[in-house]
Design a protein around this motif. Sequence first.
Motif, PDB file in Angstrom:
ATOM      1  N   GLU A  48       0.843  -1.192   0.000  1.00  0.00           N
ATOM      2  CA  GLU A  48       0.000   0.000   0.000  1.00  0.00           C
ATOM      3  C   GLU A  48       0.877   1.241   0.000  1.00  0.00           C
ATOM      4  O   GLU A  48       1.908   1.281   0.677  1.00  0.00           O
ATOM      5  N   PRO A  49       0.521   2.273  -0.773  1.00  0.00           N
ATOM      6  CA  PRO A  49       1.329   3.503  -0.771  1.00  0.00           C
ATOM      7  C   PRO A  49       1.327   4.170   0.586  1.00  0.00           C
ATOM      8  O   PRO A  49       0.466   3.898   1.434  1.00  0.00           O
TER       9      PRO A  49
ATOM     10  N   ALA B  75      -5.055   4.542   6.346  1.00  0.00           N
ATOM     11  CA  ALA B  75      -4.478   5.265   7.477  1.00  0.00           C
ATOM     12  C   ALA B  75      -5.258   6.545   7.753  1.00  0.00           C
ATOM     13  O   ALA B  75      -5.388   6.967   8.911  1.00  0.00           O
ATOM     14  N   VAL B  76      -5.794   7.162   6.702  1.00  0.00           N
ATOM     15  CA  VAL B  76      -6.622   8.353   6.884  1.00  0.00           C
ATOM     16  C   VAL B  76      -7.906   7.987   7.619  1.00  0.00           C
ATOM     17  O   VAL B  76      -8.367   8.712   8.508  1.00  0.00           O
ATOM     18  N   VAL B  77      -8.499   6.845   7.256  1.00  0.00           N
ATOM     19  CA  VAL B  77      -9.700   6.371   7.955  1.00  0.00           C
ATOM     20  C   VAL B  77      -9.394   6.159   9.435  1.00  0.00           C
ATOM     21  O   VAL B  77     -10.175   6.543  10.317  1.00  0.00           O
TER      22      VAL B  77
ATOM     23  N   ASN C 208      -3.782  -0.815  16.264  1.00  0.00           N
ATOM     24  CA  ASN C 208      -3.089  -2.068  16.539  1.00  0.00           C
ATOM     25  C   ASN C 208      -1.867  -1.822  17.420  1.00  0.00           C
ATOM     26  O   ASN C 208      -1.528  -0.676  17.748  1.00  0.00           O
ATOM     27  N   PHE C 209      -1.194  -2.892  17.799  1.00  0.00           N
ATOM     28  CA  PHE C 209      -0.095  -2.767  18.770  1.00  0.00           C
ATOM     29  C   PHE C 209       1.050  -1.933  18.214  1.00  0.00           C
ATOM     30  O   PHE C 209       1.777  -1.277  18.976  1.00  0.00           O
TER      31      PHE C 209
ATOM     32  N   ILE D 273       5.829   0.239   9.048  1.00  0.00           N
ATOM     33  CA  ILE D 273       5.949  -1.192   9.345  1.00  0.00           C
ATOM     34  C   ILE D 273       4.689  -1.932   8.901  1.00  0.00           C
ATOM     35  O   ILE D 273       4.760  -3.024   8.324  1.00  0.00           O
ATOM     36  N   ASP D 274       3.549  -1.324   9.162  1.00  0.00           N
ATOM     37  CA  ASP D 274       2.275  -1.937   8.799  1.00  0.00           C
ATOM     38  C   ASP D 274       2.184  -2.156   7.297  1.00  0.00           C
ATOM     39  O   ASP D 274       1.717  -3.196   6.815  1.00  0.00           O
TER      40      ASP D 274
END
Length: 474
Positions: free
Chosen positions: A51-52, A292-294, A340-341, A354-355
């Motif tokens: 994902e970008p 990530a925006v969501v 998330n962690f 990292i995600d």
Amino acid sequence: MAETSASPPPPPAPSPRRDPAATALKDTLKVWVPIGLLGVALCFVAWSFVEPAPPPTVVLSTGTEGGAYHAKAQRYADSFRRSGIALELTPSAGSAENVQRLLDGDADAALVQAGTVPDEAADTLEAVVAVAYEPLLVFVRDAPEASPPTGETLAFLAGKRIAIGGEGSGTAALVDTLLDALDLRVSAEASGTTLVAVGGQEAADALKAGQLDAACFVMDPDSDLVADLLAAEGVSLLDLRRSPAWSHRFSYLEAVTIDEGVVDPVQNLPGAEIRTVAPVAYLAVRRDTHRAVVQLLVEAAKDDHKARSLVAAPGTFPSLRRMDLPVADEAEFFFERGPNFLHRLFPFWLASLIDRLIILIVPLLVVLIPLFKAAPPMLRWRVRRRIYRWYRKLRIIDDALSHADLPEARLRADLDQLRDLDTEVAETDVPLSYMEEFYNLRLHIAYMRQRVESRLEVVRRGVAMDDFAKPEKA
């Protein structure tokens, strides 16, 4: 003398002198270079699925400057800023314009009022999270002391001038929907009622000045405009007693109550309990908006709605209820489970990196870890293969010694070959796990050198092979 045997095989070609360090480097490269090239190829393939990165700037379409939507969005911008992403706020005329901006791709996210989204927009847009109730407030002049027998129809405003909100606003969309669905528009037009497309402060000023007989607003009761109208002489707020029926007819409406005195306890505004309906205001995004925006929108909504609300019980918002767009999967995930962690341990930019790279790292680890484990055995196999090659040379020399008519020149060539072979083996770096084969090879080379030297001595003396082969007498 015995019969001459078949011609001996040709002597092995002399081994070229080798640099042991260069040989070891060559072996290492032959094992690790293919693994490296495979890793690069896997990275290239996996990168197409990565994902970008989140955009550095997110455009949020809000509402009129100074309005509740815009003020809420400014608090969201502070939350985004802490995560290292800029939230650019773009004012608009209202919810309808916000929806159109999303459809046109002019905004990444928007504050939307339920009931203002066309049905076809569900293919392009998704809901994130509901953030507030936006009650429908109908202010009127010279209202009767009691509600009319027909309920909250426009019958008692027949022939009056009513502000229904500016074009592109959520107020206009909601009023239009209610007029059409409850057959109020026909009766209003038949009685000469004038519907004026004006809203906000302009409608409030016109109502107080007597230029309008009624004005509809969809807004937070905690706004200054509502308090001003509640305190205005000759202006009152209608009690929509059939609000529960409206909420059952329209899934995006909630029946709410504005309690007596909740807006201004000192002046006791409003002076009585007011029933009405409220669509939810919610955040919406395009389906291709970065997840990530969501996530950041959900977190910003949770941070902001620790504050009080005049019409919603504590903990009501944010929520996933009463929205008229399908909820994004990412929004539902982050709303129910939270970050998330990775995002709990690291800064947003690092956790996001990292995600995103997990989809790249996991396949590489699955493929490359076995290859890395296989590399040392492959290197040892290359050493073993070299040992076998050396033994092939010994075998050729051994086969040649079985012939009785070996010339002196051939024997000398074989002896030179064995000396070179002994030097090459001695200078070769061999893993400890193969030291047994290594020393066995050196012993066998020494043994073959001894046999060739003995045979060469026989040839020099001119002793017949048959006599040389006879055992000595005691």
